[in-house]
Structures are given as C-alpha cells and as structure tokens.
Design a protein around this motif. Structure first.
Motif, PDB file in Angstrom:
ATOM      1  N   SER A  38       0.813  -1.222   0.000  1.00  0.00           N
ATOM      2  CA  SER A  38       0.000   0.000   0.000  1.00  0.00           C
ATOM      3  C   SER A  38       0.843   1.267   0.000  1.00  0.00           C
ATOM      4  O   SER A  38       0.436   2.284  -0.569  1.00  0.00           O
ATOM      5  N   TYR A  39       2.006   1.259   0.630  1.00  0.00           N
ATOM      6  CA  TYR A  39       2.812   2.473   0.709  1.00  0.00           C
ATOM      7  C   TYR A  39       3.431   2.829  -0.637  1.00  0.00           C
ATOM      8  O   TYR A  39       3.345   3.966  -1.101  1.00  0.00           O
ATOM      9  N   SER A  40       4.057   1.867  -1.282  1.00  0.00           N
ATOM     10  CA  SER A  40       4.788   2.144  -2.521  1.00  0.00           C
ATOM     11  C   SER A  40       4.024   1.776  -3.781  1.00  0.00           C
ATOM     12  O   SER A  40       4.404   2.176  -4.876  1.00  0.00           O
ATOM     13  N   ARG A  41       2.951   0.978  -3.658  1.00  0.00           N
ATOM     14  CA  ARG A  41       2.225   0.416  -4.807  1.00  0.00           C
ATOM     15  C   ARG A  41       3.089  -0.564  -5.588  1.00  0.00           C
ATOM     16  O   ARG A  41       2.882  -0.787  -6.788  1.00  0.00           O
ATOM     17  N   ASP A  42       4.062  -1.178  -4.934  1.00  0.00           N
ATOM     18  CA  ASP A  42       4.885  -2.185  -5.595  1.00  0.00           C
ATOM     19  C   ASP A  42       4.033  -3.431  -5.829  1.00  0.00           C
ATOM     20  O   ASP A  42       3.414  -3.943  -4.898  1.00  0.00           O
ATOM     21  N   PRO A  43       3.985  -3.954  -7.075  1.00  0.00           N
ATOM     22  CA  PRO A  43       3.019  -5.019  -7.379  1.00  0.00           C
ATOM     23  C   PRO A  43       3.632  -6.408  -7.362  1.00  0.00           C
ATOM     24  O   PRO A  43       4.834  -6.606  -7.560  1.00  0.00           O
ATOM     25  N   PHE A  44       2.761  -7.391  -7.157  1.00  0.00           N
ATOM     26  CA  PHE A  44       3.078  -8.805  -7.387  1.00  0.00           C
ATOM     27  C   PHE A  44       1.854  -9.459  -8.011  1.00  0.00           C
ATOM     28  O   PHE A  44       0.711  -9.146  -7.659  1.00  0.00           O
ATOM     29  N   CYS A  45       2.105 -10.384  -8.944  1.00  0.00           N
ATOM     30  CA  CYS A  45       1.019 -11.118  -9.589  1.00  0.00           C
ATOM     31  C   CYS A  45       1.526 -12.486  -9.995  1.00  0.00           C
ATOM     32  O   CYS A  45       2.686 -12.628 -10.420  1.00  0.00           O
ATOM     33  N   CYS A  46       0.691 -13.500  -9.847  1.00  0.00           N
ATOM     34  CA  CYS A  46       0.974 -14.827 -10.396  1.00  0.00           C
ATOM     35  C   CYS A  46      -0.338 -15.418 -10.890  1.00  0.00           C
ATOM     36  O   CYS A  46      -1.417 -15.071 -10.401  1.00  0.00           O
ATOM     37  N   PHE A  47      -0.252 -16.298 -11.868  1.00  0.00           N
ATOM     38  CA  PHE A  47      -1.428 -16.857 -12.525  1.00  0.00           C
ATOM     39  C   PHE A  47      -1.595 -18.316 -12.109  1.00  0.00           C
ATOM     40  O   PHE A  47      -0.621 -19.065 -12.003  1.00  0.00           O
ATOM     41  N   THR A  48      -2.844 -18.720 -11.877  1.00  0.00           N
ATOM     42  CA  THR A  48      -3.146 -20.068 -11.408  1.00  0.00           C
ATOM     43  C   THR A  48      -4.349 -20.608 -12.176  1.00  0.00           C
ATOM     44  O   THR A  48      -5.030 -19.873 -12.902  1.00  0.00           O
ATOM     45  N   THR A  49      -4.610 -21.893 -11.971  1.00  0.00           N
ATOM     46  CA  THR A  49      -5.789 -22.529 -12.564  1.00  0.00           C
ATOM     47  C   THR A  49      -6.833 -22.856 -11.515  1.00  0.00           C
ATOM     48  O   THR A  49      -7.827 -23.513 -11.811  1.00  0.00           O
ATOM     49  N   SER A  50      -6.622 -22.422 -10.282  1.00  0.00           N
ATOM     50  CA  SER A  50      -7.556 -22.723  -9.195  1.00  0.00           C
ATOM     51  C   SER A  50      -7.521 -21.587  -8.181  1.00  0.00           C
ATOM     52  O   SER A  50      -6.532 -20.848  -8.086  1.00  0.00           O
ATOM     53  N   GLN A  51      -8.600 -21.473  -7.401  1.00  0.00           N
ATOM     54  CA  GLN A  51      -8.684 -20.490  -6.331  1.00  0.00           C
ATOM     55  C   GLN A  51      -8.888 -21.167  -4.976  1.00  0.00           C
ATOM     56  O   GLN A  51      -9.394 -20.543  -4.048  1.00  0.00           O
ATOM     57  N   ASP A  52      -8.484 -22.433  -4.860  1.00  0.00           N
ATOM     58  CA  ASP A  52      -8.729 -23.152  -3.618  1.00  0.00           C
ATOM     59  C   ASP A  52      -7.783 -22.685  -2.516  1.00  0.00           C
ATOM     60  O   ASP A  52      -6.909 -21.828  -2.718  1.00  0.00           O
TER      61      ASP A  52
END
Length: 472
Positions: free
Chosen positions: A168-182
C-alpha cells in the motif's frame, strides 16, 4: 505562530503516526512539503488554527478557487460524483484556468455536500465517495483475485485466475497466474508474494473470500476467520484485515493493479502455459517500478526500497497449507478427487475404505486414517492434475491383483499344443472332442424310435385320436 487551515488539514492526518513513533518529523516534512521546524511546532501544540485572514473592510480575502467556483458548482449539479481530477482537467482544457489541483480538491470537499443538499440527494446516495488514506512503509498489503477467463482454453485449461498483492505504501506489485482459487493455491500465492517482496507486511487486507472468512455475519459483528487463515497469518506474523461487505474501495490499490496487469501484460498477447504468463509479468515489473506514480508522485521502485526495508523477515520454515478431505477407495483401487482419479496400492487398502486426501497446490497425497505397524499413514503421493478428467495412476499400485494372463480363447480348429498329448489326435467320442467345435460335428448320435422310451417308462404313447377298441 498561526497555521493556515489548509495546512492544518494536511498535517492533521499525521498526528497519530507521529505520536505512535511510526513517522519522524523529517519524513512528515517530506510528505507535506513543509519545513521540519514548522511541523515540529505544530505537532508539539505550539501552533494555532485560525480562520482565513480578512481584508481591511472585514470581508474574507478572496481565494483563487473562488474565481472558478461557479463553474465547479455547475459541474457538480450535472454530475454530483464527478472526480476532482476530472474537474481540474476540464477547468484547464475547456476554460484555461491553471489552478492548483489541491485547491480544487479541497473546494470539492465543502461544495459537494452543499450541492447534494440543493439537489435533494441524501448522504447515503454519495456512497461512491470514499476517504483516501496513507500508510507507513511496511504497514500494509492488499490482496485480490482476477478472473482472466479462457485465455489458455486452446491448450486444454478451461479457466485461468490471477492472484494480486500490492504494497500500500509504494504500490509495488506482485502477480501470479493459477488454474484454481482453492485454499492451498491461495496461500501458496502468498508465499510467492512474500518471497518476491523479501518480507512480510504488518497486515494484509482481504475482502470476504471463503478462503479467509468461514461464514458471513451481520454488519458490526466479529468476522469468524478460516482456521487455516489464522494459522498461516500466525506463522508469518501478520494481521488479517477483512473489509466490510461490498466495500471494494477499501482495497482500491490492488483493484486498480488488476486492471493495469491486464492492460500491460496480457492485452494483445497469446500464451501457451501459466508459466509463460508468469514470466511475462516478471519481465514487466522493472518497467512498472520505473514509473512515477500519479498519487504519491515518486518513482515506484525508489519508494519500494523503503517499503521492503520495513517488512518483517520471512520465517525459516514455510507454512504449507493443505486441503484435507475424506474419500472412499473404489474397487479399481482409484480415489476420486476434483473429478480426477488417483491410484493407491492394492495390497494396503480394501474396497470402500476411507482415506484422507491432503492436497497442496502441486501435490496430492493419500493417507490411511490409521497408521501401520511402522507408524506411517502415507499410501501414495501424486502430482496434482491440471483440469478435470485426468487419471493419475502408478502402475506398481496394481501389484497383487489378477492380471488375466492365464486366460485362453479358441475359435475352432486344432486345440492348443499344450492341451493335447504329443502325437495323439482326440477322437470323435472323447470329452476333449466335445470341447472342440470342429470335432463336435463328427460325433455319431444313435437313432431309435420314441416307443422305446415308452416301454422303458411303462407309459402308453400319446395319440391325438382314441382307437375304436378303447371306445367300445
């Protein structure tokens, strides 16, 4: 010393952070653009807040924003929820007023409720508005899911999801892609995000997802958390912060990041695997960190350095979240889980036996509910299948079951050589000849009249018409 009310509004939100020791005078001065001595005098209580200075005739001195106030009021009457950035942009582009954005924003805070009252709009109808907040480095991260749809449908993967975490302070992002939300996938993505940032924030903001919240409750009641979420947060030493229902603005930083990733990483590209999509995001991160953020006005990467340094250290042992389920063993030594089949050793189970499934993001292990003589419960471990309809089988698990190797089938003609003596042909009257289709056609059958059977049984033959001797 007196302080202008506008400056007082700017400094008021830093008082709690300064008193708690979260921010120093130097950091507050840098954030507000004021002199450090001015900040120190205000926070020490030596300053006074006075109304704006008045002219010699007793009237308040005109403000710069008063020149464009009628235009702003007219815009609000046309659209009460018009954003401050849009108002500032239109004043410059359509009317040529180069006014400071902060002055426009502060005027909107007082003008919007007044215009809403004139239009007869209740405060509840202004729910789309929200108060902006700022945090100190390392204090908070926000988490959200994104649904990327059928981007990999051409390779047999029906759905792809994106997990996002933003500091929240810097808005530094992370993202990863998956095939499930379990559950297992959700917290495995957390571990990847913490490794990406190099530490753990003090709190993580969630919406009311079922992997964090056990059940929904009425507003104002305590939210019951999922036991695995509590254990995971305790292991990594962060506080889960669950938003109220239907409040996406509470995590607007990560909500915005979901759209940014779609536009800059996924749009106009074709991918053949989840790993390729993750690699595309990793390659884009340096470009994002080199940008100057429009809200805090700093380079994201430089601000992220302070954010990363304030994060808590990662624990030495990672916490692996596993889904636990009970399933029955089928007669074919296969267990059904998420529309996929997994094998277990035939010699260690029986039909309809209950086994426990412990599923992580990448592995499915099957355990017996009772330990064996060595104290072990593990029956089998398999890689987790991607998508439904898979059959994950270890061929050695079928050892001990009939294989059908001793079965023999003949379609006529000669018998197999192993089933007859060498140099001997079965005759037509032998039992082996009856088992052979071609030899059975050569068996001679005796023929005799039916009266022979009547004499043997002592009965008269059945006739359709009685004789004259019997009727006379």
């Amino acid at each position: 010393m007196v302080l202008d009310p506008h400056r007082w509004l700017e400094l008021r939100r830093f008082r709690g952070l300064y008193e708690s020791g979260a921010l120093s005078l130097r950091e507050i001065a840098k954030e507000t653009g004021l002199n450090r001595r001015t900040v120190a005098k205000y926070l020490s209580g030596e300053t006074l807040v006075v109304p704006p200075k008045r002219a010699a005739n007793g009237r308040p001195r005109p403000r710069v924003v008063d020149e464009v106030a009628p235009l702003i009021d007219a815009m609000l009457r046309a659209e009460i929820l018009l954003k401050g950035a849009v108002v500032h942009e239109r004043l410059l582009a359509e009317y040529g007023f180069a006014i400071n954005y902060q002055r426009v924003k502060m005027y909107l805070q007082e003008a919007r409720p007044r215009i809403a009252e004139e239009l007869g709009i209740s405060p509840g109808q202004l729910a789309g508005l929200h108060r902006r907040f700022e945090v100190v480095p390392g204090a908070q991260a926000q988490v959200d899911w994104g649904d990327e749809g059928k981007i990999l449908a051409h390779v047999g993967i029906p759905e792809v999801y994106s997990f996002h975490m933003t500091l929240s302070y810097s808005r530094d992002p992370f993202c990863c892609f998956t095939t499930s939300q379990d559950l297992a996938t959700f917290f495995d993505c957390h571990r990847q995000a913490f490794a990406h940032f190099g530490g753990v924030p003090m709190s993580v903001v969630y919406d009311r997802t079922k992997t964090v919240v056990r059940r929904h409750v009425a507003p104002g009641e305590a939210v019951p958390l999922h036991p695995e979420a509590v254990a995971f947060a305790g292991h990594y030493d962060f506080g889960p912060d669950v938003l109220a229902a239907c409040r996406p603005t509470g995590k607007g930083r990560v909500e915005r990041h979901v759209l940014i990733v779609r536009d800059h990483v996924l749009a106009g590209r074709a991918f053949s695997s989840v790993e390729e999509m993750n690699s595309a995001f990793t390659a884009w991160v340096p470009l994002r960190r080199a940008k100057v953020h429009s809200t805090h006005g700093e380079v994201i990467g430089l601000r992220a350095v302070r954010d990363h340094m304030a994060l808590r250290p990662l624990p030495q042992i990672p916490y692996v979240v596993a889904q636990r389920h009970l399933r029955h063993v089928g007669k074919d030594c296969l267990v059904v889980f998420e529309a996929n089949l997994y094998s277990v050793p035939a010699l260690r189970v029986r039909p309809r036996q209950l086994v426990e499934i412990r599923a992580t993001k990448s592995q499915v292990s099957l355990h017996s509910t009772a330990s064996d003589h060595r104290g072990e419960t593990l029956l089998a471990a398999h890689p987790r299948a991607v998508g439904p309809g898979a059959r994950v089988v270890d061929e050695t698990h079928g050892n001990g079951l009939p294989t059908g190797a001793g079965r023999r089938v003949t379609a006529g003609g000669e018998l197999p050589a192993a089933r007859r003596k060498e140099g001997q042909d079965p005759g037509p009257g032998s039992l082996m000849a009856l088992l052979n289709r071609s030899a059975a056609t050569r068996v001679e059958v005796g023929r005799r009249p039916l009266s022979v059977y009547d004499e043997l049984t002592g009965t008269r033959p059945f006739t359709t018409r009685p004789s004259t001797e019997e009727t006379s």
